[in-house]
Write a protein that holds these residues in place. Structure first.
Motif, PDB file in Angstrom:
ATOM      1  N   ASP A   1     -49.027   0.501  24.992  1.00  0.00           N
ATOM      2  CA  ASP A   1     -47.745  -0.177  25.253  1.00  0.00           C
ATOM      3  C   ASP A   1     -47.116  -0.772  23.989  1.00  0.00           C
ATOM      4  N   ASN A   2     -47.630  -0.426  22.808  1.00  0.00           N
ATOM      5  CA  ASN A   2     -47.096  -0.971  21.554  1.00  0.00           C
ATOM      6  C   ASN A   2     -45.894  -0.116  21.111  1.00  0.00           C
ATOM      7  N   VAL A   3     -44.750  -0.362  21.740  1.00  0.00           N
ATOM      8  CA  VAL A   3     -43.589   0.527  21.557  1.00  0.00           C
ATOM      9  C   VAL A   3     -43.067   0.527  20.117  1.00  0.00           C
ATOM     10  N   ARG A   4     -43.121  -0.636  19.481  1.00  0.00           N
ATOM     11  CA  ARG A   4     -42.619  -0.724  18.108  1.00  0.00           C
ATOM     12  C   ARG A   4     -43.486   0.125  17.168  1.00  0.00           C
ATOM     13  N   ALA A   5     -44.814  -0.010  17.319  1.00  0.00           N
ATOM     14  CA  ALA A   5     -45.724   0.767  16.474  1.00  0.00           C
ATOM     15  C   ALA A   5     -45.544   2.270  16.760  1.00  0.00           C
ATOM     16  N   ARG A   6     -45.417   2.599  18.032  1.00  0.00           N
ATOM     17  CA  ARG A   6     -45.286   4.013  18.406  1.00  0.00           C
ATOM     18  C   ARG A   6     -44.026   4.628  17.787  1.00  0.00           C
TER      19      ARG A   6
ATOM     20  N   ALA B   1     -42.541 -12.885  11.759  1.00  0.00           N
ATOM     21  CA  ALA B   1     -41.221 -13.329  11.273  1.00  0.00           C
ATOM     22  C   ALA B   1     -40.537 -12.235  10.440  1.00  0.00           C
ATOM     23  N   TYR B   2     -41.313 -11.223  10.023  1.00  0.00           N
ATOM     24  CA  TYR B   2     -40.775 -10.173   9.147  1.00  0.00           C
ATOM     25  C   TYR B   2     -40.672  -8.821   9.852  1.00  0.00           C
ATOM     26  N   TRP B   3     -40.933  -8.774  11.152  1.00  0.00           N
ATOM     27  CA  TRP B   3     -40.825  -7.502  11.881  1.00  0.00           C
ATOM     28  C   TRP B   3     -39.377  -6.987  11.837  1.00  0.00           C
ATOM     29  N   GLY B   4     -39.255  -5.688  11.856  1.00  0.00           N
ATOM     30  CA  GLY B   4     -37.931  -5.066  11.978  1.00  0.00           C
ATOM     31  C   GLY B   4     -37.121  -5.010  10.688  1.00  0.00           C
ATOM     32  N   LEU B   5     -37.747  -5.359   9.561  1.00  0.00           N
ATOM     33  CA  LEU B   5     -37.011  -5.366   8.282  1.00  0.00           C
ATOM     34  C   LEU B   5     -37.303  -4.135   7.425  1.00  0.00           C
ATOM     35  N   GLY B   6     -38.267  -3.323   7.881  1.00  0.00           N
ATOM     36  CA  GLY B   6     -38.590  -2.114   7.125  1.00  0.00           C
ATOM     37  C   GLY B   6     -39.920  -2.192   6.389  1.00  0.00           C
ATOM     38  N   ILE B   7     -40.660  -3.293   6.572  1.00  0.00           N
ATOM     39  CA  ILE B   7     -41.931  -3.438   5.837  1.00  0.00           C
ATOM     40  C   ILE B   7     -42.964  -2.413   6.325  1.00  0.00           C
ATOM     41  N   GLY B   8     -43.092  -2.282   7.655  1.00  0.00           N
ATOM     42  CA  GLY B   8     -44.024  -1.302   8.210  1.00  0.00           C
ATOM     43  C   GLY B   8     -43.705   0.104   7.716  1.00  0.00           C
ATOM     44  N   SER B   9     -42.427   0.461   7.714  1.00  0.00           N
ATOM     45  CA  SER B   9     -42.019   1.804   7.266  1.00  0.00           C
ATOM     46  C   SER B   9     -42.372   2.018   5.799  1.00  0.00           C
ATOM     47  N   ASN B  10     -42.144   1.014   4.972  1.00  0.00           N
ATOM     48  CA  ASN B  10     -42.446   1.161   3.546  1.00  0.00           C
ATOM     49  C   ASN B  10     -43.947   1.241   3.284  1.00  0.00           C
TER      50      ASN B  10
ATOM     51  N   GLU C   1     -44.165   7.735  15.201  1.00  0.00           N
ATOM     52  CA  GLU C   1     -43.472   8.994  15.554  1.00  0.00           C
ATOM     53  C   GLU C   1     -42.391   9.318  14.532  1.00  0.00           C
ATOM     54  N   LYS C   2     -41.745   8.271  13.996  1.00  0.00           N
ATOM     55  CA  LYS C   2     -40.710   8.487  12.968  1.00  0.00           C
ATOM     56  C   LYS C   2     -41.294   9.214  11.749  1.00  0.00           C
ATOM     57  N   PHE C   3     -42.577   8.953  11.463  1.00  0.00           N
ATOM     58  CA  PHE C   3     -43.230   9.588  10.310  1.00  0.00           C
ATOM     59  C   PHE C   3     -43.964  10.878  10.684  1.00  0.00           C
TER      60      PHE C   3
ATOM     61  N   THR D   1     -51.344  -9.540  20.509  1.00  0.00           N
ATOM     62  CA  THR D   1     -52.572  -9.056  21.156  1.00  0.00           C
ATOM     63  C   THR D   1     -52.710  -7.539  20.984  1.00  0.00           C
ATOM     64  N   TYR D   2     -51.878  -6.950  20.139  1.00  0.00           N
ATOM     65  CA  TYR D   2     -51.999  -5.505  19.877  1.00  0.00           C
ATOM     66  C   TYR D   2     -53.162  -5.200  18.935  1.00  0.00           C
ATOM     67  N   LEU D   3     -53.686  -6.226  18.271  1.00  0.00           N
ATOM     68  CA  LEU D   3     -54.814  -6.030  17.356  1.00  0.00           C
ATOM     69  C   LEU D   3     -56.109  -6.358  18.102  1.00  0.00           C
TER      70      LEU D   3
HETATM   71  C1  LIG Z   1     -46.053  -2.307  14.176  1.00  0.00           C
HETATM   72  C2  LIG Z   1     -45.584  -3.063  12.936  1.00  0.00           C
HETATM   73  C3  LIG Z   1     -46.589  -2.850  11.812  1.00  0.00           C
HETATM   74  C4  LIG Z   1     -44.201  -2.516  12.507  1.00  0.00           C
HETATM   75  O1  LIG Z   1     -43.824  -3.176  11.333  1.00  0.00           O
HETATM   76  P1  LIG Z   1     -42.277  -3.494  11.006  1.00  0.00           P
HETATM   77  O2  LIG Z   1     -42.230  -4.059   9.645  1.00  0.00           O
HETATM   78  O3  LIG Z   1     -41.691  -4.274  12.113  1.00  0.00           O
HETATM   79  O4  LIG Z   1     -41.686  -1.999  10.995  1.00  0.00           O
HETATM   80  P2  LIG Z   1     -40.224  -1.521  10.569  1.00  0.00           P
HETATM   81  O5  LIG Z   1     -39.328  -2.697  10.396  1.00  0.00           O
HETATM   82  O6  LIG Z   1     -40.379  -0.607   9.433  1.00  0.00           O
HETATM   83  O7  LIG Z   1     -39.745  -0.737  11.870  1.00  0.00           O
HETATM   84  C5  LIG Z   1     -40.383   0.451  12.208  1.00  0.00           C
HETATM   85  C6  LIG Z   1     -39.740   1.091  13.405  1.00  0.00           C
HETATM   86  O8  LIG Z   1     -40.046   0.346  14.553  1.00  0.00           O
HETATM   87  C7  LIG Z   1     -39.010   0.582  15.500  1.00  0.00           C
HETATM   88  N1  LIG Z   1     -38.505  -0.693  15.938  1.00  0.00           N
HETATM   89  C8  LIG Z   1     -37.981  -1.691  15.211  1.00  0.00           C
HETATM   90  N2  LIG Z   1     -37.630  -2.707  16.008  1.00  0.00           N
HETATM   91  C9  LIG Z   1     -37.935  -2.318  17.255  1.00  0.00           C
HETATM   92  C10 LIG Z   1     -37.825  -2.938  18.513  1.00  0.00           C
HETATM   93  N3  LIG Z   1     -37.312  -4.159  18.647  1.00  0.00           N
HETATM   94  N4  LIG Z   1     -38.257  -2.252  19.598  1.00  0.00           N
HETATM   95  C11 LIG Z   1     -38.785  -1.030  19.467  1.00  0.00           C
HETATM   96  N5  LIG Z   1     -38.925  -0.404  18.290  1.00  0.00           N
HETATM   97  C12 LIG Z   1     -38.499  -1.043  17.204  1.00  0.00           C
HETATM   98  C13 LIG Z   1     -37.928   1.393  14.824  1.00  0.00           C
HETATM   99  O9  LIG Z   1     -38.128   2.757  15.121  1.00  0.00           O
HETATM  100  C14 LIG Z   1     -38.240   1.130  13.374  1.00  0.00           C
HETATM  101  O10 LIG Z   1     -37.815   2.131  12.531  1.00  0.00           O
HETATM  102  P3  LIG Z   1     -36.239   2.111  12.030  1.00  0.00           P
HETATM  103  O11 LIG Z   1     -35.989   0.740  11.503  1.00  0.00           O
HETATM  104  O12 LIG Z   1     -36.194   3.167  10.979  1.00  0.00           O
HETATM  105  O13 LIG Z   1     -35.425   2.412  13.230  1.00  0.00           O
HETATM  106  C15 LIG Z   1     -45.415  -4.572  13.231  1.00  0.00           C
HETATM  107  O14 LIG Z   1     -44.556  -4.740  14.319  1.00  0.00           O
HETATM  108  C16 LIG Z   1     -46.723  -5.305  13.527  1.00  0.00           C
HETATM  109  O15 LIG Z   1     -47.422  -5.747  12.614  1.00  0.00           O
HETATM  110  N6  LIG Z   1     -47.083  -5.433  14.814  1.00  0.00           N
HETATM  111  C17 LIG Z   1     -48.276  -6.172  15.200  1.00  0.00           C
HETATM  112  C18 LIG Z   1     -49.542  -5.492  14.760  1.00  0.00           C
HETATM  113  C19 LIG Z   1     -49.556  -4.055  15.209  1.00  0.00           C
HETATM  114  O16 LIG Z   1     -49.152  -3.729  16.300  1.00  0.00           O
HETATM  115  N7  LIG Z   1     -50.050  -3.194  14.313  1.00  0.00           N
HETATM  116  C20 LIG Z   1     -50.167  -1.791  14.592  1.00  0.00           C
HETATM  117  C21 LIG Z   1     -51.403  -1.560  15.331  1.00  0.00           C
HETATM  118  S1  LIG Z   1     -51.613   0.167  15.698  1.00  0.00           S
END
Ligand SMILES: CC(C)(COP(=O)(O)OP(=O)(O)OC[C@H]1O[C@@H](n2cnc3c(N)ncnc32)[C@H](O)[C@@H]1OP(=O)(O)O)[C@@H](O)C(=O)NCCC(=O)NCCS
Length: 178
Positions: free
Chosen positions: A138-143, A104-113, A147-149, A37-39
């Motif tokens: 509240d989208n902590v993963r995206a934040r 299923a692919y979160w946390g593998l580095g795809i977003g970073s790449n 911030e890392k970049f 629901t972040y989108l």
């Molecule tokens: C946000 C999103 C794009 C990140 O993609 P991803 O492929 O999971 O990203 P990465 O694997 O490269 O991880 C990026 C960073 O997220 C953080 N992260 C990873 N897992 C995490 C977790 N469980 N909790 C918090 N932060 C986390 C880390 O800082 C990580 O960087 P690091 O691996 O160098 O430490 C993805 O989670 C997503 O599609 N979310 C749903 C849609 C969305 O929110 N889009 C963004 C809208 S603004």
């Protein structure tokens, strides 16, 4: 195109979307809209046709200040990033992006790449000077990713999302390039 290794050892391909990806991109987008629901949209609200998607890809590829990226693992689209900028002379140097990765692919580095590719591309355009984004507060993963970049918070829009009776603020972030 860029090929890199993911944290699970699989090969990741990042490249610009082409017309032939349209149908796969629609399926991907409907999937991710249903996973989070972040989108801003639900899968039911994503009504774009293959022809419209093809046109959007082609129009994007014609512009020097817009880009549409796909991330592939085992020939499957598992992530996308779209960056759009205006054609107006005074604002063509700024653009906003949205990105998503299949759950299923979160946390593998795809977003970073994907984001690293966008920033490198932006620096090389000679046009883009600023990258903007909006993110649910509240989208902590995206934040953490942004911030890392080096993205910095520039503002908050209150009550941007309204989901099941609850409001969510959106944070606006930006990164200056060049
Ligand atoms: C946000 C999103 C794009 C990140 O993609 P991803 O492929 O999971 O990203 P990465 O694997 O490269 O991880 C990026 C960073 O997220 C953080 N992260 C990873 N897992 C995490 C977790 N469980 N909790 C918090 N932060 C986390 C880390 O800082 C990580 O960087 P690091 O691996 O160098 O430490 C993805 O989670 C997503 O599609 N979310 C749903 C849609 C969305 O929110 N889009 C963004 C809208 S603004």
């Amino acid at each position: 195109m860029k090929i890199c290794k993911l944290k699970n050892g699989k090969e990741l391909v990042i490249r610009k979307a082409v017309r032939e990806d349209a149908s796969k991109i629609i399926d991907f987008t409907k999937t991710v809209f249903g996973e989070t629901t972040y989108l801003t949209r639900t899968p039911e609200e994503f009504l774009i046709t293959v022809e419209e998607e093809e046109k959007f890809i082609e129009e994007t590829n014609k512009k020097n200040n817009c880009i549409f990226l796909v991330a592939e693992v085992d020939n499957e689209i598992v992530g996308t990033l779209t960056f759009s900028a205006s054609s107006s002379h005074r604002t063509r140097h700024i653009g906003e992006f949205g990105m998503s990765v299949k759950k299923a692919y979160w946390g593998l580095g795809i977003g970073s790449n994907l984001l690293a590719y966008l920033i490198d591309w932006a620096r090389e355009t000679g046009v883009i000077r600023k990258i903007n984004l909006k993110m649910r507060e509240d989208n902590v993963r995206a934040r953490a990713l942004y911030e890392k970049f080096g993205f910095k918070t520039e503002g908050i829009i209150t009550r941007y999302f309204y989901i099941e009776g609850k409001f969510y603020n959106v944070i606006e972030m930006g990164l200056e390039v060049n």
